[in-house]
Design an enzyme around this catalytic site. Sequence first.
Site, PDB file in Angstrom:
ATOM      1  N   ASP A 229       0.823  -1.203   0.000  1.00  0.00           N
ATOM      2  CA  ASP A 229       0.000   0.000   0.000  1.00  0.00           C
ATOM      3  C   ASP A 229       0.864   1.262   0.000  1.00  0.00           C
ATOM      4  O   ASP A 229       1.890   1.322   0.679  1.00  0.00           O
ATOM      5  CB  ASP A 229      -0.889  -0.023   1.257  1.00  0.00           C
ATOM      6  N   GLU A 259       1.277  -0.162  -4.930  1.00  0.00           N
ATOM      7  CA  GLU A 259       0.295   0.859  -5.304  1.00  0.00           C
ATOM      8  C   GLU A 259       0.998   2.206  -5.309  1.00  0.00           C
ATOM      9  O   GLU A 259       1.314   2.756  -4.257  1.00  0.00           O
ATOM     10  CB  GLU A 259      -0.866   0.894  -4.301  1.00  0.00           C
TER      11      GLU A 259
END
Length: 492
Positions: A229, A259
């Site tokens: 993340d 990400e």
Amino acid sequence: MNKTLFQFFHWYYSPEGDLWNHAKDMAPGLAALGVTDVWLPPAYKSADGVHEPGYAVYDLYDLGEFNQKGTVRTRYGTKAEYIECIRVIKEQGMGVIADIVLNHKMGGDEKEKVPVQNVNDDNRLEVISEQHTVEAHTKFTFPGRKGKYSKFKWDWHCFTGICEDGTISAIINEYGHGSWEPLLEQENGNFDYLMGDDIEFRNPLVREELKQWGVWYVETTGVTGFRLDAVKHISPAFFPEWLDHLRNHFKHDFFTIGEYWRDHSGPLLDYQEATGHRIQLFDVPLHFNFYRASLEGRDYDMRSIFDNSLVRDNPFEAITFVDNHDTQPLQSLESTVDYWFKPHAYAIIMLREAGTPCVFYPAVFEAKYTDHRNGEEIYIELNKIPVVEPMIKMRRDLCYGIQGEYFDDPNIVGWTKQGEDDKLYSGLAVLLSNADDGDKWMGMGRKNAGRQLYDICGGRPELVTLDENGEGRFFVNAGSVSVWVDNRYHID
Ligand code: CA
């Protein structure tokens, strides 16, 4: 076999604690469709208990085992259910991708006196206050866990910054002395700080603790890959060290996706270079091309659908997707691809050679929820996209061989796959229209001469017979997708 990822959650998935069991129950069906890897949401205890999807990380070692933040289980179930879910998914021959959130922590247990200086939100390099001391929740002792698995206690030396009452402050610790960690980009001056208590990776004790946690997590759960993340907000030096530690420990690589939220391939390529090509990235620019194409309709030039995309510039390290839990309606990065264009976008990610596609949960299982925008309650229905399940199967069965490109018209584009001899009925031809109905002369190679194909999407009634050169005229309805496959290939 072609790889297909499946994101098995969305932002508003029920907080009732049944996701791990639901994923376990659906695993045989997903495997039968042709899904190869399942991405599960963050599994550790959130600062908000069961009330947010898991990105407000409190305790990385609490996978739904300890009474903390008002709950033993997490939003998705208990630790035992999580581990059983992973076991069943792997038993079905699929990998399991864990959502790894290491940028920040939230919900500290105790207040501490922390030396800080405030910074400008738009330019984090600009200091806008004297150095001063504040009381902040930067001490994490995890009283409910009582030192099980790890005795590490986090305090303000483990963080670079905090946010109190909307003001971001850099912590003046012994590692950065009030500076942020160096990043590759200058967005907001330095975008190290995203939310919560921002983790200080220059602190060697933090890096060591997170490496030990990584080993514990893999040994405990059996996950086979990671979705990292918010990597845009983390020093590019950290994850190579973390991943290498795990590889050296387990003697194998882990499938890893990051990400990095940027609408241009340049910064994504820079990040992949800086991290030694250990990390594939979601193709955010391609998502935004889909989004714009879906809004502009016939005015969008379909020949530019791959402009600035990662799948064009680095196809072997690009994870393509149409929507995700952040882009869905009412979410922080809302940019939902309009419904009419989703079949087009899924055809582009599922039925072509380049990139590894990731299917979003609502496309197969739908989603219904309410939330607020500007104080107004809004009800959202994300309907199932009927062509997506057949496309997962076609990707597994048919999407092989040499690819022919027909991106030669602003409104009707297409491509062909010639198929491979050892894969029964393989090969296909795809046409997309964002305006009127039409046709295109396309080839599938001489070896396919005489082959008969039909539109498996059901929009067109014709049977196309390829000529002696393996070429034929294919048709598509207005604003639609047609996928032409061997006359003998059928999906139940
Ligand atoms: Ca950070």
